[in-house]
Design an enzyme around this catalytic site. Sequence first.
Site, short mmCIF file in Angstrom:
data_model
loop_
_atom_site.label_atom_id
_atom_site.label_comp_id
_atom_site.label_asym_id
_atom_site.label_seq_id
_atom_site.Cartn_x
_atom_site.Cartn_y
_atom_site.Cartn_z
N LEU A 117 2.60 0.00 -1.99
CA LEU A 117 3.35 -0.85 -1.07
C LEU A 117 2.43 -1.01 0.13
O LEU A 117 1.87 -0.02 0.62
CB LEU A 117 4.65 -0.18 -0.62
N ASP A 118 2.25 -2.22 0.62
CA ASP A 118 1.34 -2.39 1.74
C ASP A 118 1.91 -1.72 2.99
O ASP A 118 3.07 -1.30 3.03
CB ASP A 118 0.98 -3.86 1.96
N GLU A 119 1.09 -1.61 3.99
CA GLU A 119 1.44 -0.90 5.22
C GLU A 119 2.71 -1.45 5.86
O GLU A 119 3.52 -0.69 6.41
CB GLU A 119 0.26 -1.00 6.20
N SER A 125 5.23 -2.84 4.31
CA SER A 125 6.38 -2.77 3.41
C SER A 125 6.91 -1.35 3.36
O SER A 125 6.21 -0.40 3.70
CB SER A 125 5.97 -3.22 2.00
N ARG A 149 0.37 -8.64 -2.64
CA ARG A 149 1.25 -9.27 -1.65
C ARG A 149 2.06 -10.42 -2.24
O ARG A 149 2.37 -11.41 -1.58
CB ARG A 149 0.45 -9.69 -0.42
#
Length: 187
Positions: free
Chosen positions: A46-48, A50, A148
């Site tokens: 999960l990106d930063e 999220s 993303r």
Amino acid sequence: MAHYFKIFKPYGMLSQFIYNQKQRKNKRLLGELGEFPEGTMSVGRLDEDSEGLLFLTTDGKFSYKITSTNVDKEYWVQVDGIISEKDVEKLSDGIEISIYGKPYQTLPCEVRLMSPPQNLPERAKRIRSEAHGPTSWISIVLNEGKYRQVRKMTAKIGFPTLRLIRYRIGDETIEGMDSEEIQNISF
């Protein structure tokens, strides 16, 4: 013996245990959440910006199974503006986005309008002031996971993502969990 965990990854944390970039060294990493057995890895990312459900494991085969097969992943997405059923249909049918500069057609997926979730922990950083206009929530269920992807999908139809929460992977959810909470699970 393999170990399996589910965590509620908070906003602002990287989905990794080691940060090997030269700039911006003050990043929060998964190891700050607790003690994990040697060899523990995140299953997907999960990106930063999220938050939500993330599996951790010492079982590489499990990691491969979750990331490389058609396991459903449900995301709760707060978008800028009032999204319509027509817009939901566009997302459901699959749309063309760009992945690393190349066109990519997303697979058809399940998308539905939803009420704002009531039992989510507060996010560490406020989304924005209500004076900036209305927002709406949708649920998107994917069984693919491009870089993303959800953010690119909503932006493509004119509704930038403001908050992105992975609610479910397969049958496991974050229901009743607090941000940064860790639970042992078995598979």
